[in-house]
Design a protein around this motif. Structure first.
Motif, PDB file in Angstrom:
ATOM      1  N   THR A 116       0.819  -1.220   0.000  1.00 24.09           N
ATOM      2  CA  THR A 116       0.000   0.000   0.000  1.00 24.09           C
ATOM      3  C   THR A 116       0.848   1.263   0.000  1.00 24.09           C
ATOM      4  OG1 THR A 116      -0.142   0.131   2.422  1.00 24.09           O
ATOM      5  CG2 THR A 116      -1.851  -1.147   1.313  1.00 24.09           C
ATOM      6  N   ILE A 117       0.251   2.330  -0.516  1.00 20.35           N
ATOM      7  CA  ILE A 117       0.811   3.679  -0.403  1.00 20.35           C
ATOM      8  C   ILE A 117      -0.298   4.561   0.142  1.00 20.35           C
ATOM      9  CG2 ILE A 117       1.789   5.661  -1.615  1.00 20.35           C
ATOM     10  CD1 ILE A 117       2.863   3.690  -3.712  1.00 20.35           C
ATOM     11  N   GLU A 118       0.013   5.300   1.187  1.00 22.99           N
ATOM     12  CA  GLU A 118      -0.992   6.121   1.875  1.00 22.99           C
ATOM     13  C   GLU A 118      -0.473   7.543   2.009  1.00 22.99           C
ATOM     14  OE1 GLU A 118      -2.740   6.293   6.459  1.00 22.99           O
ATOM     15  OE2 GLU A 118      -1.125   4.902   5.959  1.00 22.99           O
ATOM     16  N   TRP A 119      -1.325   8.526   1.715  1.00 22.02           N
ATOM     17  CA  TRP A 119      -0.990   9.926   1.968  1.00 22.02           C
ATOM     18  C   TRP A 119      -1.340  10.219   3.423  1.00 22.02           C
ATOM     19  CZ3 TRP A 119       1.850  13.759   0.476  1.00 22.02           C
ATOM     20  CH2 TRP A 119       1.588  15.045   0.939  1.00 22.02           C
ATOM     21  N   ALA A 122       5.637  -1.918   1.972  1.00 19.14           N
ATOM     22  CA  ALA A 122       6.001  -3.092   1.185  1.00 19.14           C
ATOM     23  C   ALA A 122       5.764  -4.303   2.089  1.00 19.14           C
ATOM     24  CB  ALA A 122       7.457  -3.023   0.748  1.00 19.14           C
ATOM     25  N   ILE A 123       4.830  -5.156   1.695  1.00 17.70           N
ATOM     26  CA  ILE A 123       4.386  -6.226   2.586  1.00 17.70           C
ATOM     27  C   ILE A 123       4.867  -7.582   2.078  1.00 17.70           C
ATOM     28  CG2 ILE A 123       2.383  -7.310   3.677  1.00 17.70           C
ATOM     29  CD1 ILE A 123       0.881  -4.638   3.222  1.00 17.70           C
ATOM     30  N   VAL A 124       5.441  -8.355   3.003  1.00 13.72           N
ATOM     31  CA  VAL A 124       5.888  -9.714   2.705  1.00 13.72           C
ATOM     32  C   VAL A 124       5.189 -10.682   3.649  1.00 13.72           C
ATOM     33  CG1 VAL A 124       8.136  -8.969   1.814  1.00 13.72           C
ATOM     34  CG2 VAL A 124       7.909  -9.568   4.231  1.00 13.72           C
ATOM     35  N   GLN A 125       5.138 -11.953   3.233  1.00 12.20           N
ATOM     36  CA  GLN A 125       4.468 -12.982   4.034  1.00 12.20           C
ATOM     37  C   GLN A 125       5.461 -14.089   4.364  1.00 12.20           C
ATOM     38  OE1 GLN A 125       1.285 -15.249   2.100  1.00 12.20           O
ATOM     39  NE2 GLN A 125       0.185 -15.249   4.035  1.00 12.20           N
ATOM     40  N   HIS A 126       5.445 -14.515   5.615  1.00 14.35           N
ATOM     41  CA  HIS A 126       6.265 -15.649   6.047  1.00 14.35           C
ATOM     42  C   HIS A 126       5.675 -16.901   5.410  1.00 14.35           C
ATOM     43  CE1 HIS A 126       8.160 -18.640   8.617  1.00 14.35           C
ATOM     44  NE2 HIS A 126       9.003 -17.690   8.991  1.00 14.35           N
ATOM     45  N   MET A 127       6.491 -17.700   4.756  1.00 11.55           N
ATOM     46  CA  MET A 127       5.990 -18.848   3.991  1.00 11.55           C
ATOM     47  C   MET A 127       5.437 -19.970   4.861  1.00 11.55           C
ATOM     48  SD  MET A 127       8.575 -19.113   0.739  1.00 11.55           S
ATOM     49  CE  MET A 127      10.122 -18.528   1.396  1.00 11.55           C
ATOM     50  N   TRP A 160       8.881   6.449   4.534  1.00 11.32           N
ATOM     51  CA  TRP A 160       8.236   7.742   4.291  1.00 11.32           C
ATOM     52  C   TRP A 160       8.854   8.427   3.083  1.00 11.32           C
ATOM     53  CZ3 TRP A 160       3.947   8.879   6.869  1.00 11.32           C
ATOM     54  CH2 TRP A 160       3.695   8.160   8.041  1.00 11.32           C
ATOM     55  N   HIS A 161       8.000   9.056   2.239  1.00  6.25           N
ATOM     56  CA  HIS A 161       8.460   9.660   0.989  1.00  6.25           C
ATOM     57  C   HIS A 161       7.705  10.954   0.711  1.00  6.25           C
ATOM     58  CE1 HIS A 161      10.374   5.786   0.166  1.00  6.25           C
ATOM     59  NE2 HIS A 161       9.290   5.283   0.712  1.00  6.25           N
ATOM     60  N   GLU A 162       8.394  11.898   0.099  1.00  6.60           N
ATOM     61  CA  GLU A 162       7.749  13.151  -0.283  1.00  6.60           C
ATOM     62  C   GLU A 162       7.018  13.020  -1.610  1.00  6.60           C
ATOM     63  OE1 GLU A 162      10.374  16.482   0.092  1.00  6.60           O
ATOM     64  OE2 GLU A 162      10.883  15.970   2.149  1.00  6.60           O
ATOM     65  N   ASP A 163       7.461  12.108  -2.464  1.00  2.00           N
ATOM     66  CA  ASP A 163       6.845  11.915  -3.779  1.00  2.00           C
ATOM     67  C   ASP A 163       6.225  10.530  -3.881  1.00  2.00           C
ATOM     68  OD1 ASP A 163       7.701  14.429  -4.826  1.00  2.00           O
ATOM     69  OD2 ASP A 163       9.710  13.573  -5.104  1.00  2.00           O
ATOM     70  N   PHE A 164       5.080  10.457  -4.550  1.00  2.00           N
ATOM     71  CA  PHE A 164       4.394   9.184  -4.762  1.00  2.00           C
ATOM     72  C   PHE A 164       5.299   8.203  -5.507  1.00  2.00           C
ATOM     73  CE2 PHE A 164       1.597   6.216  -6.953  1.00  2.00           C
ATOM     74  CZ  PHE A 164       0.700   5.867  -5.952  1.00  2.00           C
ATOM     75  N   SER A 165       6.025   8.685  -6.498  1.00  2.00           N
ATOM     76  CA  SER A 165       6.883   7.801  -7.296  1.00  2.00           C
ATOM     77  C   SER A 165       8.005   7.192  -6.456  1.00  2.00           C
ATOM     78  CB  SER A 165       7.455   8.535  -8.507  1.00  2.00           C
ATOM     79  OG  SER A 165       8.236   9.634  -8.102  1.00  2.00           O
ATOM     80  N   ASP A 166       8.503   7.926  -5.467  1.00  2.00           N
ATOM     81  CA  ASP A 166       9.519   7.364  -4.570  1.00  2.00           C
ATOM     82  C   ASP A 166       8.929   6.256  -3.706  1.00  2.00           C
ATOM     83  OD1 ASP A 166      11.461   9.062  -5.556  1.00  2.00           O
ATOM     84  OD2 ASP A 166      11.192  10.546  -3.955  1.00  2.00           O
ATOM     85  N   ALA A 167       7.692   6.434  -3.266  1.00  2.00           N
ATOM     86  CA  ALA A 167       7.014   5.393  -2.485  1.00  2.00           C
ATOM     87  C   ALA A 167       6.832   4.132  -3.338  1.00  2.00           C
ATOM     88  CB  ALA A 167       5.668   5.905  -1.983  1.00  2.00           C
ATOM     89  N   GLU A 168       6.467   4.335  -4.610  1.00  2.00           N
ATOM     90  CA  GLU A 168       6.327   3.194  -5.526  1.00  2.00           C
ATOM     91  C   GLU A 168       7.651   2.454  -5.691  1.00  2.00           C
ATOM     92  OE1 GLU A 168       3.056   3.888  -8.928  1.00  2.00           O
ATOM     93  OE2 GLU A 168       4.707   5.334  -8.969  1.00  2.00           O
ATOM     94  N   ARG A 169       8.743   3.210  -5.798  1.00  2.00           N
ATOM     95  CA  ARG A 169      10.061   2.592  -5.987  1.00  2.00           C
ATOM     96  C   ARG A 169      10.455   1.712  -4.804  1.00  2.00           C
ATOM     97  NH1 ARG A 169      11.409   7.825  -7.672  1.00  2.00           N
ATOM     98  NH2 ARG A 169      11.375   7.991  -9.928  1.00  2.00           N
TER      99      ARG A 169
END
Length: 148
Positions: free
Chosen positions: A53-56, A67-72, A83-92
């Protein structure tokens, strides 16, 4: 005269976030705990969870990437918060974890060192609720992959 050890504050364990084995409950983690999460392909116990997820966040005036991971084995989730100032940085940030666990891209994260900031449960369907450990990602250790 012996010195007394100063009383240590007990770790904060969130109710309902215990691992139960044979009727005995064990805490999954504690808020404030710092640890490493290993993503090296030969040894990792995590796979990418398909719903990052990305949340403002209005009061911080920043984007929060999770960035979410699951234990197998346990199916528990770990959400790496950054935390990011730009949406594109959060996506990266999310793409970097995704690409690393998928074995694609020029750079792979092989370890994230982070601090547990919250623990809760979530109903992800297909069984009992799982534990979700929210981690503030402090150090992203990366490896440059040689182009072939």
């Amino acid at each position: 005269m012996k010195k007394k050890n100063p009383a240590r504050k007990p770790p904060k364990i969130i109710p309902g976030t215990e691992l139960s084995i044979g009727g005995l409950g064990f805490p999954v983690g504690v808020v404030g705990e710092k640890k490493n999460y290993n993503f090296q392909p030969e040894v990792t116990v995590y796979q990418l969870w398909p719903f990052s997820t990305i949340e403002w966040v209005v009061d911080k005036n920043k984007y929060r990437a999770r960035a979410i991971v699951q234990h197998m084995t346990t199916r528990d989730l770990v959400a790496f918060n950054s935390w990011h100032e730009d949406f594109s940085d959060a996506e990266r940030a999310i793409d970097l974890v995704s690409d690393s666990l998928s074995g694609v891209g020029e750079r792979h994260v092989y370890n994230i060192f982070g601090e547990t900031i919250d623990i809760h449960t979530a109903d992800i369907g297909g069984g009992p609720p799982v534990n979700v450990t929210e981690v503030l990602a402090l150090i992203w250790s990366m490896q440059q992959i040689a182009a072939s």
